[in-house]
Design an enzyme around this catalytic site. Structure first.
Site, PDB file in Angstrom:
ATOM      1  N   GLY A  14      22.089  45.820  34.846  1.00 35.80           N
ATOM      2  CA  GLY A  14      23.378  46.943  34.936  1.00 35.80           C
ATOM      3  C   GLY A  14      23.771  47.451  33.417  1.00 35.80           C
ATOM      4  O   GLY A  14      23.183  47.222  32.436  1.00 35.80           O
ATOM      5  N   PHE A  15      25.314  47.859  33.263  1.00 30.82           N
ATOM      6  CA  PHE A  15      25.765  48.169  32.209  1.00 30.82           C
ATOM      7  C   PHE A  15      25.883  47.113  31.001  1.00 30.82           C
ATOM      8  O   PHE A  15      25.335  47.602  29.851  1.00 30.82           O
ATOM      9  CB  PHE A  15      27.544  48.354  32.553  1.00 30.82           C
ATOM     10  CG  PHE A  15      28.547  48.569  31.557  1.00 30.82           C
ATOM     11  CD1 PHE A  15      28.258  49.619  30.402  1.00 30.82           C
ATOM     12  CD2 PHE A  15      29.559  48.130  31.789  1.00 30.82           C
ATOM     13  CE1 PHE A  15      28.997  50.104  29.586  1.00 30.82           C
ATOM     14  CE2 PHE A  15      30.270  48.630  30.658  1.00 30.82           C
ATOM     15  CZ  PHE A  15      30.110  49.024  30.097  1.00 30.82           C
ATOM     16  N   ASP A  60      15.883  38.973  43.656  1.00 32.97           N
ATOM     17  CA  ASP A  60      17.164  38.502  43.895  1.00 32.97           C
ATOM     18  C   ASP A  60      17.384  37.484  43.131  1.00 32.97           C
ATOM     19  O   ASP A  60      16.894  35.746  43.618  1.00 32.97           O
ATOM     20  CB  ASP A  60      17.770  38.811  45.244  1.00 32.97           C
ATOM     21  CG  ASP A  60      19.166  38.398  45.993  1.00 32.97           C
ATOM     22  OD1 ASP A  60      19.912  38.014  45.418  1.00 32.97           O
ATOM     23  OD2 ASP A  60      19.233  38.381  47.041  1.00 32.97           O
ATOM     24  N   ALA A 118      28.962  34.426  32.525  1.00 35.31           N
ATOM     25  CA  ALA A 118      29.681  36.244  32.556  1.00 35.31           C
ATOM     26  C   ALA A 118      30.346  36.063  33.152  1.00 35.31           C
ATOM     27  O   ALA A 118      30.614  35.994  34.793  1.00 35.31           O
ATOM     28  CB  ALA A 118      28.836  37.548  32.887  1.00 35.31           C
ATOM     29  N   TYR A 149      35.528  38.063  44.521  1.00 37.21           N
ATOM     30  CA  TYR A 149      34.942  38.832  42.944  1.00 37.21           C
ATOM     31  C   TYR A 149      35.629  37.354  42.648  1.00 37.21           C
ATOM     32  O   TYR A 149      35.278  36.310  41.889  1.00 37.21           O
ATOM     33  CB  TYR A 149      34.959  39.440  42.502  1.00 37.21           C
ATOM     34  CG  TYR A 149      34.726  39.812  41.525  1.00 37.21           C
ATOM     35  CD1 TYR A 149      32.968  40.125  40.614  1.00 37.21           C
ATOM     36  CD2 TYR A 149      35.917  40.220  40.109  1.00 37.21           C
ATOM     37  CE1 TYR A 149      33.101  40.328  40.039  1.00 37.21           C
ATOM     38  CE2 TYR A 149      35.420  40.759  38.707  1.00 37.21           C
ATOM     39  CZ  TYR A 149      34.038  40.538  38.405  1.00 37.21           C
ATOM     40  OH  TYR A 149      33.525  40.583  37.986  1.00 37.21           O
TER      41      TYR A 149
HETATM   42  P1  NAD Z   1      27.150  45.633  36.215  1.00 34.71           P
HETATM   43  O1  NAD Z   1      26.882  45.828  38.314  1.00 34.71           O
HETATM   44  O2  NAD Z   1      26.587  47.391  36.035  1.00 34.71           O
HETATM   45  O3  NAD Z   1      26.265  44.741  36.033  1.00 34.71           O
HETATM   46  C1  NAD Z   1      25.632  43.969  37.257  1.00 34.71           C
HETATM   47  C2  NAD Z   1      23.811  43.622  37.300  1.00 34.71           C
HETATM   48  O4  NAD Z   1      23.776  43.037  38.362  1.00 34.71           O
HETATM   49  C3  NAD Z   1      23.135  45.349  38.231  1.00 34.71           C
HETATM   50  O5  NAD Z   1      22.171  45.726  37.789  1.00 34.71           O
HETATM   51  C4  NAD Z   1      22.576  44.355  39.673  1.00 34.71           C
HETATM   52  O6  NAD Z   1      21.523  45.046  40.031  1.00 34.71           O
HETATM   53  C5  NAD Z   1      22.729  42.890  39.263  1.00 34.71           C
HETATM   54  N1  NAD Z   1      22.783  42.145  39.790  1.00 34.71           N
HETATM   55  C6  NAD Z   1      23.717  41.823  41.023  1.00 34.71           C
HETATM   56  N2  NAD Z   1      23.352  41.135  42.216  1.00 34.71           N
HETATM   57  C7  NAD Z   1      22.439  40.416  41.947  1.00 34.71           C
HETATM   58  C8  NAD Z   1      21.560  39.477  42.662  1.00 34.71           C
HETATM   59  N3  NAD Z   1      21.812  38.498  42.894  1.00 34.71           N
HETATM   60  N4  NAD Z   1      20.129  39.613  42.269  1.00 34.71           N
HETATM   61  C9  NAD Z   1      19.588  40.082  40.751  1.00 34.71           C
HETATM   62  N5  NAD Z   1      20.267  41.261  40.112  1.00 34.71           N
HETATM   63  C10 NAD Z   1      21.980  41.119  40.607  1.00 34.71           C
HETATM   64  O7  NAD Z   1      27.760  45.005  36.639  1.00 34.71           O
HETATM   65  P2  NAD Z   1      28.861  45.002  34.817  1.00 34.71           P
HETATM   66  O8  NAD Z   1      30.282  46.143  34.095  1.00 34.71           O
HETATM   67  O9  NAD Z   1      27.186  45.747  33.733  1.00 34.71           O
HETATM   68  O10 NAD Z   1      28.698  43.670  34.880  1.00 34.71           O
HETATM   69  C11 NAD Z   1      27.736  42.179  34.519  1.00 34.71           C
HETATM   70  C12 NAD Z   1      28.277  41.696  34.347  1.00 34.71           C
HETATM   71  O11 NAD Z   1      29.811  40.867  33.753  1.00 34.71           O
HETATM   72  C13 NAD Z   1      29.680  40.601  35.792  1.00 34.71           C
HETATM   73  O12 NAD Z   1      28.962  39.656  35.881  1.00 34.71           O
HETATM   74  C14 NAD Z   1      30.738  41.312  35.305  1.00 34.71           C
HETATM   75  O13 NAD Z   1      31.214  40.563  36.162  1.00 34.71           O
HETATM   76  C15 NAD Z   1      31.297  40.954  34.375  1.00 34.71           C
HETATM   77  N6  NAD Z   1      32.625  41.122  33.803  1.00 34.71           N
HETATM   78  C16 NAD Z   1      32.366  42.828  33.331  1.00 34.71           C
HETATM   79  C17 NAD Z   1      33.233  42.975  33.570  1.00 34.71           C
HETATM   80  C18 NAD Z   1      33.238  45.000  32.861  1.00 34.71           C
HETATM   81  O14 NAD Z   1      34.297  45.198  32.225  1.00 34.71           O
HETATM   82  N7  NAD Z   1      32.015  45.324  32.822  1.00 34.71           N
HETATM   83  C19 NAD Z   1      34.492  42.534  33.617  1.00 34.71           C
HETATM   84  C20 NAD Z   1      34.658  40.957  33.302  1.00 34.71           C
HETATM   85  C21 NAD Z   1      33.545  40.882  33.472  1.00 34.71           C
END
Ligand code: NAD
Ligand code: UDP
Length: 318
Positions: A14-15, A60, A118, A149
């Site tokens: 992910g990001f 998963d 996270a 969420y």
């Molecule tokens: P994102 O959607 O880019 O990344 C999440 C990743 O998790 C994706 O690659 C997705 O395919 C994977 N994923 C989801 N469910 C899955 C599963 N069951 N099994 C395996 N992989 C799975 O989002 P992000 O922005 O990179 O967020 C990453 C984490 O950081 C998350 O837990 C999110 O709650 C937390 N977060 C992000 C932010 C932000 O501003 N970007 C803010 C608060 C919290």
């Protein structure tokens, strides 16, 4: 022979996860990235394929997680994270926050590894205290659209503390505030990629409500540095990581229009249910314990992110 710490990153495609893969490899770790691509993108980790310090497992994490060999750290980042993603995948979001956290904690316990969750500023809901310190318990609507969420992350925090207290595993909880940067999905619906792509296409900028709600945007390089320090610290209570510079969403939209030199106009759309009116981290704990604070200005971070989206939009479709 050189021994490097082994670190599992769920949601590593992910990001944020992909930036963590880069950071941990650069800091001398062997990284195992685990993802099922529900909201991630293989392109985010394409540059790491073939790196001897990187491996990938497509899985998963809501089902039993198996990893061969020792592990020093488990970073649980898997979860849909943007409002349109978790509204599209409400059950998967609850499952990865609850069952996925349980599996990741079980793995950390079995491997005697350190665990980092996270979590998110969404645990504060639509906050009645501003800025938000970690001691604030929040104002969350459990049955609202965002509840899938927010409540999954609150459950994940409670489960993490239970494993810490009852099984004695070393745990860390980071409450991440809005973070942005390269590798955000153009269509993830979050304010920044939406506004930048709309501005670059010359489309109207969709500001929800009257745009008076506030957010505080942190550049991804600052976030991963704070996260690394938290993992290496011995702090088991939650720690906010983000940028304290607060801006209204309307001002943010105008800033992006100016930066892109676009002729886009602002178009107001209905405010989504339970959209927090204000959000800004109280960073006292991060500053005291981690000796960390963000150093990248919004102007610098936005310029880098804009270059990324320009390049992404120039890629051939399909
Ligand atoms: P994102 O959607 O880019 O990344 C999440 C990743 O998790 C994706 O690659 C997705 O395919 C994977 N994923 C989801 N469910 C899955 C599963 N069951 N099994 C395996 N992989 C799975 O989002 P992000 O922005 O990179 O967020 C990453 C984490 O950081 C998350 O837990 C999110 O709650 C937390 N977060 C992000 C932010 C932000 O501003 N970007 C803010 C608060 C919290
Ligand atoms: N927002 C907006 N227009 C959009 C997308 C988001 O006005 O096209 C608003 C949203 O209502 C919220 C803020 O921008 O008030 C930040 O939204 P985002 O989805 O980035 O993250 P959130 O902080 O709400 O999780």
């Amino acid at each position: 022979m050189e021994t490097r710490p082994r670190t599992l990153i769920t949601g590593g495609a992910g990001f944020l996860g992909s930036h963590l893969c880069d950071k941990f490899i650069a800091n001398g770790h062997d990284v195992i990235c685990m993802d099922n691509f529900i909201t991630g993108d293989p392109a985010n980790i394409a540059h790491l394929i073939g790196n001897k310090h990187f491996s990938f497992i497509e899985h998963d994490v809501t089902t039993y997680v198996y990893v061969d060999g020792p592990l020093d750290n488990v970073l649980h980042f898997a979860s849909p994270a943007s409002p349109i993603d978790y509204l599209k995948y409400p059950i998967q979001t609850m499952k990865v926050g609850a069952l996925g956290t349980h599996k990741a904690l079980g793995l950390a316990k079995a491997k005697k590894a350190r665990f980092l969750l996270a979590s998110t500023s969404e645990v504060y809901g639509d906050p009645l205290i501003h800025p938000q310190p970690e001691s604030y318990w929040g104002n969350v609507n459990p049955i609202g659209a965002r509840g899938v969420y927010d409540e999954a992350k609150r459950f994940a925090e409670a489960l993490t503390m239970a494993y810490h207290r009852y099984h004695g595993i070393e745990t860390r909880i980071v409450r991440i505030f809005n973070t942005y940067g390269p590798r955000m999905r153009m269509d993830d619906g979050r304010a920044l990629p939406t506004f930048m792509c709309q501005a670059l296409r010359g489309e109207d900028i969709t500001v929800f409500g009257d745009g008076s709600q506030t957010r505080s945007f942190c550049y991804v390089a600052d976030l991963v540095e704070g996260l690394y320090r938290l993992l290496m610290s011995d702090e088991s209570d939650p720690v906010n990581i983000g940028n304290p510079e607060e801006i209204t969403i309307l001002e943010f939209a105008e800033e992006i229009v100016r930066l892109t030199g676009s002729g886009s106009k602002i178009e107001c759309k209905p405010l989504p249910e339970d959209d927090p009116k204000v959000r800004r981290p109280d960073l006292t704990r991060a500053t005291d314990i981690l000796k960390w604070k963000p150093v990248i200005s919004r102007a610098e971070g936005l310029a880098t992110t804009l270059s990324y989206f320009k390049a992404k939009m120039a890629e051939p479709v399909g």
